[in-house]
Design an enzyme around this catalytic site. Structure first.
Site, PDB file in Angstrom:
ATOM      1  N   ASP A 162       0.832  -1.206   0.000  1.00  0.00           N
ATOM      2  CA  ASP A 162       0.000   0.000   0.000  1.00  0.00           C
ATOM      3  C   ASP A 162       0.865   1.254   0.000  1.00  0.00           C
ATOM      4  O   ASP A 162       1.784   1.389   0.832  1.00  0.00           O
ATOM      5  CB  ASP A 162      -0.899   0.001   1.240  1.00  0.00           C
ATOM      6  CG  ASP A 162      -1.803   1.221   1.302  1.00  0.00           C
ATOM      7  OD1 ASP A 162      -2.945   1.138   0.849  1.00  0.00           O
ATOM      8  OD2 ASP A 162      -1.355   2.285   1.810  1.00  0.00           O
ATOM      9  N   TYR A 194       2.581   9.925   0.158  1.00  0.00           N
ATOM     10  CA  TYR A 194       3.733   9.325   0.823  1.00  0.00           C
ATOM     11  C   TYR A 194       5.060   9.664   0.153  1.00  0.00           C
ATOM     12  O   TYR A 194       6.124   9.472   0.746  1.00  0.00           O
ATOM     13  CB  TYR A 194       3.584   7.800   0.882  1.00  0.00           C
ATOM     14  CG  TYR A 194       2.352   7.296   1.588  1.00  0.00           C
ATOM     15  CD1 TYR A 194       1.521   8.150   2.302  1.00  0.00           C
ATOM     16  CD2 TYR A 194       2.005   5.950   1.529  1.00  0.00           C
ATOM     17  CE1 TYR A 194       0.376   7.684   2.932  1.00  0.00           C
ATOM     18  CE2 TYR A 194       0.865   5.469   2.162  1.00  0.00           C
ATOM     19  CZ  TYR A 194       0.055   6.343   2.858  1.00  0.00           C
ATOM     20  OH  TYR A 194      -1.076   5.858   3.464  1.00  0.00           O
ATOM     21  N   LYS A 198      -3.207   5.965  -3.787  1.00  0.00           N
ATOM     22  CA  LYS A 198      -4.338   6.827  -3.438  1.00  0.00           C
ATOM     23  C   LYS A 198      -4.145   8.217  -4.023  1.00  0.00           C
ATOM     24  O   LYS A 198      -3.019   8.742  -4.045  1.00  0.00           O
ATOM     25  CB  LYS A 198      -4.469   6.947  -1.918  1.00  0.00           C
ATOM     26  CG  LYS A 198      -4.392   5.633  -1.160  1.00  0.00           C
ATOM     27  CD  LYS A 198      -4.460   5.853   0.339  1.00  0.00           C
ATOM     28  CE  LYS A 198      -4.012   4.619   1.081  1.00  0.00           C
ATOM     29  NZ  LYS A 198      -2.558   4.395   1.042  1.00  0.00           N
ATOM     30  N   HIS A 249      -8.024   9.351  -1.330  1.00  0.00           N
ATOM     31  CA  HIS A 249      -7.350   9.299  -0.033  1.00  0.00           C
ATOM     32  C   HIS A 249      -8.183   9.913   1.087  1.00  0.00           C
ATOM     33  O   HIS A 249      -8.282   9.360   2.182  1.00  0.00           O
ATOM     34  CB  HIS A 249      -5.995  10.006  -0.131  1.00  0.00           C
ATOM     35  CG  HIS A 249      -5.009   9.567   0.900  1.00  0.00           C
ATOM     36  ND1 HIS A 249      -3.653   9.599   0.687  1.00  0.00           N
ATOM     37  CD2 HIS A 249      -5.166   9.062   2.141  1.00  0.00           C
ATOM     38  CE1 HIS A 249      -3.028   9.150   1.763  1.00  0.00           C
ATOM     39  NE2 HIS A 249      -3.933   8.824   2.657  1.00  0.00           N
TER      40      HIS A 249
END
Length: 272
Positions: free
Chosen positions: A42, A47, A72, A105
């Site tokens: 994931d 990120y 996401k 997200h």
């Protein structure tokens, strides 16, 4: 390993979360995870590690179709002009033609849910996403998403023994939408509970393994714990050879705290 059906895929119920893992360390730990058997990874645009995730998968030598990969779309990319380009950029970084799952997200108060869910459906129709879903949505927002005709295969939310997500989880079960738990260990903030320590000693397991086992014994729950420790990678995935009793499950259920979150809501997100 336990598997749960998400849309067109049978997905390992325990995957690897990668929030705040970047650079060579990210490539190394993801490679290690794949080497020991993880097949569910994931990540997210937020990120800033999609390149590392893609590199690790490429270096692993495991065929792309054997790894379930999630990313996401961040709220700032939900508008019409930025949505598709942001997904294409994510796939480029991930070194793949498609993601197995693309999520919204967080919901965003400046955009209509119907509009960006329609864009999410469009990337699925184009083959950029095998499956689509949401993250941090409440019941009302999921209902709105479903009205578009979208097949929402999961809702990824903060879920651990110290947060009360009962209402959301029960409703999702009724809708046959599996819940994906991020922050499943509460970032370790509550891991000093005496009864948890006693359970870990009884089963000769780590505290994290007890919590993850509690999750795995629930219906339609996946978990994506994050770690940069090779030892904990092994621990987190090896929770299928023991079982908590019904009384122990109920004891952990009773730890739920109201209005308790580790992760702060973003972009005007609201919860039931």
């Amino acid at each position: 390993m336990k598997y749960i059906t998400l849309g067109s895929a049978s997905v390992p119920a325990i995957g690897l979360g990668t929030y705040k893992i970047k650079g060579p360390e990210a490539v190394a730990i993801i490679r290690k995870a794949i080497d020991i058997g993880y097949r569910h990874i994931d990540t997210a645009q937020l990120y800033d590690n999609e390149e590392e995730v893609g590199q690790a998968i490429l270096e692993s030598g495991i065929p792309r179709n054997e790894i379930f990969l999630t990313t996401k779309v961040w709220p700032s990319n939900l508008g019409e002009e930025r949505f598709l380009p942001s997904v294409e950029q994510s796939l480029k970084k991930l070194k793949t033609d498609y993601a197995d799952l693309v999520l919204i997200h967080w919901p965003h108060h400046q955009f209509e849910v119907e509009d960006y869910i329609t864009r999410l459906m469009e990337i699925q129709q184009q083959g950029l996403a095998k499956n689509i879903g949401v993250s941090n949505f409440n019941i009302s927002q999921i209902k709105t998403a479903q009205k578009t005709g979208a097949n929402i295969v999961t809702n990824q939310v903060e879920f651990h023994p110290w947060i009360n997500q009962t209402k959301l989880h029960l409703w999702m079960q009724q809708q046959q939408i599996p819940l994906t738990a991020y922050c499943p260990l509460g970032q370790g903030r509550f891991m000093t509970d005496k009864k948890l320590i006693e359970l870990a000693a009884k089963y000769a397991r780590s505290l994290a393994q007890i919590i993850l086992r509690w999750m795995m014994q629930q219906e339609d729950v996946l978990a994506i714990p994050k770690t940069i420790s090779p030892d904990r990678l092994m621990e987190n995935i090896h929770v299928f050879d023991f079982e908590l009793s019904p009384a122990e499950m109920q004891m952990i259920d009773a730890w739920r705290l109201e209005h308790q979150r580790v992760v702060t809501a973003q972009s005007g997100a609201r919860f039931d």
